[in-house]
Design an enzyme around this catalytic site. Structure first.
Site, PDB file in Angstrom:
ATOM      1  N   CYS A   2       4.453  51.334  -5.093  1.00 58.40           N
ATOM      2  CA  CYS A   2       4.643  50.351  -3.836  1.00 58.40           C
ATOM      3  C   CYS A   2       5.942  50.470  -3.502  1.00 58.40           C
ATOM      4  O   CYS A   2       6.956  50.907  -3.881  1.00 58.40           O
ATOM      5  CB  CYS A   2       4.147  49.075  -4.603  1.00 58.40           C
ATOM      6  SG  CYS A   2       2.429  48.627  -5.177  1.00 58.40           S
ATOM      7  N   LEU A  51       0.393  50.012  -2.942  1.00 54.93           N
ATOM      8  CA  LEU A  51      -0.498  51.060  -3.015  1.00 54.93           C
ATOM      9  C   LEU A  51      -1.350  50.432  -4.066  1.00 54.93           C
ATOM     10  O   LEU A  51      -0.859  50.192  -5.084  1.00 54.93           O
ATOM     11  CB  LEU A  51       0.499  52.385  -3.677  1.00 54.93           C
ATOM     12  CG  LEU A  51      -0.547  53.434  -3.971  1.00 54.93           C
ATOM     13  CD1 LEU A  51      -1.070  54.195  -2.620  1.00 54.93           C
ATOM     14  CD2 LEU A  51       0.530  54.533  -4.752  1.00 54.93           C
ATOM     15  N   ALA A  52      -2.693  50.166  -3.722  1.00 53.45           N
ATOM     16  CA  ALA A  52      -3.635  49.686  -4.497  1.00 53.45           C
ATOM     17  C   ALA A  52      -3.977  50.814  -5.686  1.00 53.45           C
ATOM     18  O   ALA A  52      -5.045  51.597  -5.574  1.00 53.45           O
ATOM     19  CB  ALA A  52      -4.707  49.159  -3.866  1.00 53.45           C
ATOM     20  N   LEU A 231      -0.540  66.439 -12.861  1.00 50.40           N
ATOM     21  CA  LEU A 231       0.304  67.530 -12.275  1.00 50.40           C
ATOM     22  C   LEU A 231       0.398  68.674 -13.423  1.00 50.40           C
ATOM     23  O   LEU A 231       0.939  68.262 -14.576  1.00 50.40           O
ATOM     24  CB  LEU A 231       1.470  67.068 -11.706  1.00 50.40           C
ATOM     25  CG  LEU A 231       1.454  66.012 -10.856  1.00 50.40           C
ATOM     26  CD1 LEU A 231       2.890  65.875 -10.371  1.00 50.40           C
ATOM     27  CD2 LEU A 231       0.711  66.264  -9.519  1.00 50.40           C
TER      28      LEU A 231
END
EC number: 6.3.5.4
Length: 586
Positions: A2, A51-52, A231
């Site tokens: 966020c 950002l949920a 990643l």
């Protein structure tokens, strides 16, 4: 990740000021594109770009206690929030957000609760009952945070400096592991682990215990209500993360929500070492693997955006951030909002190949301590901001507080590179996961030597950058570099080119002072340069051209003047030799 912005104690309380803060908060929307929130209380403003990841339906911020007298805006994840909620039996929670627990912990314990948090975070909390406030940052600095001061006496906090650089007279990087309290008017350290003293530990190496602690660190980071992946470069660190995540996926609710197949992601130039190695690991683990390609020109075209988002002019960081920035865009396009990554291992275990030259275990340990303490200026900055640029959250299990405590308590003799005993870099992690009965990875991957990320994506990437910047910066420009950039003067054309872009985007003195500088060889600190006499004379930005290791350990890491000198390192109330207008109590 966020984005948070807090402005406290402004003189002008008006619709225009509210509009300005909303405008500045929008500069962070890439970090949190899902929702925007703003709480105003008299002359204090707390803004949030969400950002949920956890509780997407009801976890919008800012968050509150029961009667809304305590307000908090948070960037981060609190992995032990369920455990903490269980201790707060008399409190009523309004959402399923992991971060709401912060407001209730403050209500219960006052300011002395931050060390109870297990996670990555930066937050600002306002107590409207007396208009006091606190701000805090996680132990290592995984989540970015900046602090600034306005001419009107206001105090500012932001996830990125772009949201406060135009309105603050001065700003600094908020130090990791610290808390700011308006009641005392200063910063104090809340994170004080034993390894901070750099005293050499004597605890014997316990491979099974180290493995157990790392597995726990990975498992807790599987906490998510949205699709995620790993990643995967094919090197040791990311491969271990992928292996553990894949093995334990079916033990979590993620398995029930998104399926039992782990998704992995890799980027590189066509034919690069990382692509080949990652493909092999993905095949071994049976993951759903996504391979992305980029060209040198595509990377060059993205440089200005990368510098804008990463907010640095450090050469090595920009080189490594660019492929990660491009990959994050591709990942987000697939609907993935969270990834797990392998940052931190090299700092904890001395994984950079220059550690081959550590003269003894005391200096080996001291260098790892220095590297961990500076992670927030380099790899944490890159991993967080390169992914957040596209609304993707990066989690880093190697930087788990409990795991670091265990790893740093091992007698450093076990981490020393001793080829006569078969010990290469990061041997303790390799040995911990060398399980013949239930193998985590193939042997040749488990013992694969490290590649710098910017080299692993393809050696032509660095060569292409150097060739391009050589054409953009003239010899005359370099001759005048000290006059143009008297602070942290660029020592080569690549550094000069990045600096020009940075200065155009962030022209403030405070902005350039957030970027560390100083002599470095292959990502070392200045102190480690003393290990080898030849290193002192080098300012070549590529360790590939330095014969500083034995023939069995050719280093592909970067060389630059990129480390904070004593004058540039925040300490005792100073930053870059200048007084910071807050006292720091350690």
């Amino acid at each position: 990740m966020c984005g948070i912005l807090a402005v406290l104690g402004v003189v002008e309380v008006s619709l225009a000021k509210r509009s300005r803060i909303i405008e500045l908060s929008r500069r962070l929307r890439h970090r949190g594109p899902d929702w925007s929130g703003l709480h105003c209380h008299e002359d204090c403003y707390l803004a949030h770009q969400r950002l949920a990841i956890i509780d997407p339906t009801s976890g919008d911020q800012p968050l509150y206690n029961e009667d809304k007298t305590v307000v908090v805006t948070v960037n981060g994840e609190i992995y032990n929030h369920e455990e903490l909620k269980a201790k707060l039996k008399t409190h009523e929670f309004q959402t399923g957000s992991d971060c709401e627990v912060i407001a209730h912990l403050y209500e219960e314990y006052g300011e002395e609760f931050v060390d109870m948090l297990d996670g990555m975070f930066s937050f600002v909390l306002l107590d409207t009952r007396d208009k006091s406030f606190i701000a805090a940052r996680d132990a290592i600095g995984i989540c970015p945070l900046y602090m600034g001061w306005g001419l009107d006496g206001s105090v500012w906090f932001s996830s990125e400096m772009k949201a406060l650089s135009d309105d603050c007279e001065r700003f600094i990087t908020f130090p990791p592991g610290h808390l700011y309290s308006s009641k005392t008017g200063g910063l104090r350290r809340w994170y004080n682990p034993p390894w901070f003293s750099e005293t050499v530990p004597s605890t014997p190496y316990n491979a099974l215990f180290l493995r157990e602690m790392f597995e726990k660190a990975v498992i807790k980071r599987l906490m998510t209500d949205v699709p995620f992946g790993v990643l995967l470069s094919g090197g040791l660190d990311s491969s271990l993360v992928a292996s553990v995540a894949s093995r334990h996926l079916n033990e979590t609710k993620v398995d029930r929500q998104w399926g039992n197949k782990l998704h992995t992601f890799c980027i590189g130039l066509k034919g690069s070492p990382d692509l080949k190695a990652a493909r092999e690991v993905a095949d071994y683990l049976s993951t759903v693997h996504h391979e992305f390609h980029f060209t040198v020109q595509e990377g060059i075209d993205a440089l200005e955006e990368v510098i804008y988002h990463i907010e640095t002019y450090d050469v090595t960081t920009i080189r490594a951030s660019t492929p990660m920035f491009l990959m994050s865009r591709k990942i987000k396009s697939l609907g993935v909002k969270m990834v797990i990554s392998g940052e931190g291992s090299d700092e904890i275990f001395g994984g950079y190949l220059y550690f081959h030259k550590a003269p003894n275990k005391k200096e080996f340990l001291e260098e790892t301590c220095r590297k961990i303490k500076a992670l927030h200026l380099y790899d944490c900055l890159r991993a967080n901001k390169a992914t957040s640029a596209w609304g993707v959250e990066a989690r880093v299990p190697f930087l788990d507080k409990s795991f670091i405590s265990v790893a740093m308590d091992i007698d450093p003799e076990w981490n020393m590179i001793k080829r006569d005993l078969g010990r290469i870099e990061k041997w303790v992690m390799r040995k911990a996961f060398d399980d013949d009965e239930h193998p985590y990875l193939p042997k040749h991957i488990l013992y694969r030597q490290k590649e710098q990320f910017s080299d692993g994506v393809g050696y032509n990437w660095i060569d292409g950058l150097k060739s391009f910047t050589e054409q953009q910066v003239t010899d005359e420009m370099m001759n005048n570099a000290a006059q143009m950039f008297p602070y942290n003067t660029p020592v080569n054309k690549e550094a000069y080119y990045y600096r020009m872009i940075f200065e155009r985007l962030f022209p403030q003195d405070s902005a350039r002072e957030t970027v560390p500088w100083g002599p470095s060889i292959a990502c070392s600190t200045p102190a480690a340069i003393e290990w080898v006499e030849q290193w002192k004379a080098s300012n070549d930005p590529s360790g590939r051209f330095i014969s500083s290791h034995d023939s069995a350990a050719t280093d592909h890491t970067a060389v630059s003047r990129r480390w904070p000198t004593a004058a540039a390192r925040p300490a005792n109330g100073t930053v870059n030799g200048k007084d910071v207008p807050v006292p720091i109590a350690v």
